[in-house]
Design a protein around this motif. Structure first.
Motif, PDB file in Angstrom:
ATOM      1  N   CYS A 212       0.836  -1.208   0.000  1.00 30.21           N
ATOM      2  CA  CYS A 212       0.000   0.000   0.000  1.00 30.21           C
ATOM      3  C   CYS A 212       0.869   1.255   0.000  1.00 30.21           C
ATOM      4  CB  CYS A 212      -0.919  -0.010   1.219  1.00 30.21           C
ATOM      5  SG  CYS A 212      -1.825   1.522   1.473  1.00 30.21           S
ATOM      6  N   GLU A 213       1.850   1.302   0.888  1.00 31.54           N
ATOM      7  CA  GLU A 213       2.753   2.457   0.953  1.00 31.54           C
ATOM      8  C   GLU A 213       3.531   2.622  -0.351  1.00 31.54           C
ATOM      9  OE1 GLU A 213       5.324   2.203   4.331  1.00 31.54           O
ATOM     10  OE2 GLU A 213       3.852   3.157   5.654  1.00 31.54           O
ATOM     11  N   GLN A 214       4.011   1.507  -0.878  1.00 27.97           N
ATOM     12  CA  GLN A 214       4.776   1.567  -2.127  1.00 27.97           C
ATOM     13  C   GLN A 214       3.904   2.048  -3.276  1.00 27.97           C
ATOM     14  OE1 GLN A 214       7.764   1.635  -2.606  1.00 27.97           O
ATOM     15  NE2 GLN A 214       8.405   0.729  -4.541  1.00 27.97           N
ATOM     16  N   ASN A 215       2.655   1.620  -3.287  1.00 28.16           N
ATOM     17  CA  ASN A 215       1.724   2.055  -4.335  1.00 28.16           C
ATOM     18  C   ASN A 215       1.500   3.562  -4.267  1.00 28.16           C
ATOM     19  OD1 ASN A 215      -0.293   1.610  -6.460  1.00 28.16           O
ATOM     20  ND2 ASN A 215      -1.796   2.050  -4.859  1.00 28.16           N
ATOM     21  N   VAL A 216       1.398   4.105  -3.058  1.00 28.64           N
ATOM     22  CA  VAL A 216       1.250   5.553  -2.894  1.00 28.64           C
ATOM     23  C   VAL A 216       2.487   6.274  -3.425  1.00 28.64           C
ATOM     24  CG1 VAL A 216       1.128   7.435  -1.192  1.00 28.64           C
ATOM     25  CG2 VAL A 216      -0.362   5.433  -0.960  1.00 28.64           C
ATOM     26  N   ARG A 217       3.668   5.771  -3.056  1.00 23.99           N
ATOM     27  CA  ARG A 217       4.920   6.403  -3.516  1.00 23.99           C
ATOM     28  C   ARG A 217       5.017   6.399  -5.038  1.00 23.99           C
ATOM     29  NH1 ARG A 217       6.986   3.486   1.107  1.00 23.99           N
ATOM     30  NH2 ARG A 217       7.656   4.966   2.729  1.00 23.99           N
ATOM     31  N   LEU A 218       4.664   5.266  -5.644  1.00 19.80           N
ATOM     32  CA  LEU A 218       4.747   5.165  -7.103  1.00 19.80           C
ATOM     33  C   LEU A 218       3.723   6.077  -7.780  1.00 19.80           C
ATOM     34  CD1 LEU A 218       5.383   1.342  -7.712  1.00 19.80           C
ATOM     35  CD2 LEU A 218       7.032   3.231  -7.690  1.00 19.80           C
ATOM     36  N   THR A 219       2.569   6.229  -7.164  1.00 25.44           N
ATOM     37  CA  THR A 219       1.563   7.136  -7.729  1.00 25.44           C
ATOM     38  C   THR A 219       2.063   8.573  -7.689  1.00 25.44           C
ATOM     39  OG1 THR A 219      -0.284   5.685  -7.096  1.00 25.44           O
ATOM     40  CG2 THR A 219      -0.809   7.999  -7.510  1.00 25.44           C
ATOM     41  N   VAL A 220       2.694   8.958  -6.581  1.00 28.06           N
ATOM     42  CA  VAL A 220       3.291  10.291  -6.478  1.00 28.06           C
ATOM     43  C   VAL A 220       4.339  10.474  -7.579  1.00 28.06           C
ATOM     44  CG1 VAL A 220       4.783  11.773  -5.063  1.00 28.06           C
ATOM     45  CG2 VAL A 220       2.828  10.606  -4.021  1.00 28.06           C
ATOM     46  N   GLU A 221       5.181   9.463  -7.777  1.00 29.60           N
ATOM     47  CA  GLU A 221       6.206   9.534  -8.823  1.00 29.60           C
ATOM     48  C   GLU A 221       5.574   9.642 -10.207  1.00 29.60           C
ATOM     49  OE1 GLU A 221       8.971   6.323  -8.637  1.00 29.60           O
ATOM     50  OE2 GLU A 221       9.570   6.737  -6.562  1.00 29.60           O
ATOM     51  N   ASN A 222       4.489   8.911 -10.420  1.00 32.74           N
ATOM     52  CA  ASN A 222       3.822   8.947 -11.724  1.00 32.74           C
ATOM     53  C   ASN A 222       3.196  10.309 -12.009  1.00 32.74           C
ATOM     54  OD1 ASN A 222       4.426   6.334 -12.532  1.00 32.74           O
ATOM     55  ND2 ASN A 222       2.635   5.453 -11.494  1.00 32.74           N
ATOM     56  N   ILE A 223       2.709  10.972 -10.965  1.00 37.49           N
ATOM     57  CA  ILE A 223       2.168  12.320 -11.149  1.00 37.49           C
ATOM     58  C   ILE A 223       3.269  13.253 -11.631  1.00 37.49           C
ATOM     59  CG2 ILE A 223       1.223  14.337  -9.945  1.00 37.49           C
ATOM     60  CD1 ILE A 223      -0.327  12.348  -8.149  1.00 37.49           C
ATOM     61  N   ARG A 224       4.417  13.195 -10.968  1.00 33.72           N
ATOM     62  CA  ARG A 224       5.546  14.057 -11.361  1.00 33.72           C
ATOM     63  C   ARG A 224       6.047  13.696 -12.766  1.00 33.72           C
ATOM     64  NH1 ARG A 224       7.906  12.954  -5.624  1.00 33.72           N
ATOM     65  NH2 ARG A 224       7.194  14.787  -4.454  1.00 33.72           N
ATOM     66  N   LYS A 225       6.114  12.416 -13.043  1.00 34.85           N
ATOM     67  CA  LYS A 225       6.678  11.944 -14.302  1.00 34.85           C
ATOM     68  C   LYS A 225       5.768  12.249 -15.493  1.00 34.85           C
ATOM     69  CE  LYS A 225       7.983   7.611 -16.629  1.00 34.85           C
ATOM     70  NZ  LYS A 225       8.091   6.132 -16.455  1.00 34.85           N
ATOM     71  N   ASN A 226       4.464  12.075 -15.301  1.00 34.00           N
ATOM     72  CA  ASN A 226       3.528  12.154 -16.429  1.00 34.00           C
ATOM     73  C   ASN A 226       2.797  13.487 -16.550  1.00 34.00           C
ATOM     74  OD1 ASN A 226       4.000   9.447 -17.324  1.00 34.00           O
ATOM     75  ND2 ASN A 226       2.826   8.740 -15.553  1.00 34.00           N
ATOM     76  N   SER A 227       3.093  14.415 -15.629  1.00 35.20           N
ATOM     77  CA  SER A 227       2.486  15.736 -15.739  1.00 35.20           C
ATOM     78  C   SER A 227       3.565  16.808 -15.616  1.00 35.20           C
ATOM     79  CB  SER A 227       1.421  15.959 -14.658  1.00 35.20           C
ATOM     80  OG  SER A 227       0.946  17.294 -14.710  1.00 35.20           O
ATOM     81  N   PRO A 228       4.112  17.261 -16.728  1.00 33.78           N
ATOM     82  CA  PRO A 228       5.092  18.351 -16.690  1.00 33.78           C
ATOM     83  C   PRO A 228       4.533  19.608 -16.030  1.00 33.78           C
ATOM     84  CG  PRO A 228       5.084  17.288 -18.843  1.00 33.78           C
ATOM     85  CD  PRO A 228       3.919  16.729 -18.099  1.00 33.78           C
TER      86      PRO A 228
END
Length: 256
Positions: A212-228
């Motif tokens: 669960c924690e890792q999924n949250v971290r990856l979602t945060v990373e995906n927001i930064r990565k996929n939204s300039p």
């Protein structure tokens, strides 16, 4: 003249009811009075939150850090059962023509996580996007970009929670209709945990929590990565992007 049988039976029933046990009727009346009195709840006007919804000027004056502090303070209120009664009718009318929320919260679909209450917020305070597993895709990213770049929100919180059914299903690699595609976005959190002491399955709460924690971290990373757009706002300190996990037992949100 002989009385019809049905009429006789009706008169007999009415007679029995009229001559019933007075004590019992009195008791029923007392119960009714008590029940009625229990419905009368007097609320002190000082306990009702009458403040107006956030204005544009008030929103602009907030820093991202102050918004984070407000959410943390609100969560403490929730944990300690200090939720203020809100005049929702008034707030609905006040927010009908415009909105200037403080934050965007990306939460799981789970009904046990009442997002606004968890942070002691109300109408007009926060944007809330909900999807099973609090994952991010193009549509959710577009929604978050609108909330921040267009509508001025100062913080993005990705909110996971314990005992998440979507996380458990991803661990079990469930395949069912469109759920399969959704769970594929959580699977990277499962596969990225290489070392874990204990059983790595959905029956182990500690493992589910780690995923669960890792999924949250990856979602945060995906927001930064996929939204300039959002990444640039964060770089310019116009925005904080942060993760958190809601504890089902205490109601506490742990931010990270």
């Amino acid at each position: 003249m002989k009385m019809p049988a049905k009429l006789s039976l009706l008169l007999f029933i009415l007679l029995i009811n009229a001559c019933g046990n007075p004590g019992r009727d009195k008791g029923l009346q007392q119960d009714s009075d008590t029940s009625s009195s229990k419905k009368d709840v007097v609320i002190d006007s000082s306990d009702v939150l009458e403040n107006k919804v956030l204005s544009f000027e008030e929103q602009q004056s907030l820093t991202p850090q102050r918004v984070l502090d407000i959410l943390k303070e609100g969560n403490e209120d929730f944990i300690n059962d200090r939720l203020t009664i809100r005049n929702n009718s008034s707030r609905v009318r006040a927010a009908s023509m415009s909105q200037f929320p403080k934050a965007v919260i990306l939460s799981c679909l789970d009904s046990r996580v009442p997002v606004e209450d968890v942070f002691h917020r109300g109408i007009g305070d926060v944007f809330v996007a909900r999807v099973a597993g609090n994952i991010v895709n193009e549509d959710i990213l577009g929604s978050i970009e609108y909330g921040c770049k267009v509508a001025g929100a100062k913080l993005i919180l990705v909110l996971g929670h314990e005992h998440c059914g979507a996380v458990k299903s991803a661990i079990d690699n469930v395949k069912l209709g469109n759920i399969t595609a959704l769970l594929s976005k959580i699977r990277p959190a499962v596969s990225s945990i290489k070392e874990f002491k204990g059983d790595m399955n959905s029956k182990n709460d500690s493992y589910v929590h780690a995923v669960c924690e890792q999924n949250v971290r990856l979602t945060v990373e995906n927001i930064r990565k996929n939204s300039p757009i959002l990444a640039e706002m964060e770089k310019n300190k116009q925005l904080i992007i942060i993760g958190g996990v809601y504890d089902m037992d205490s109601g506490r949100v742990t931010f990270f």
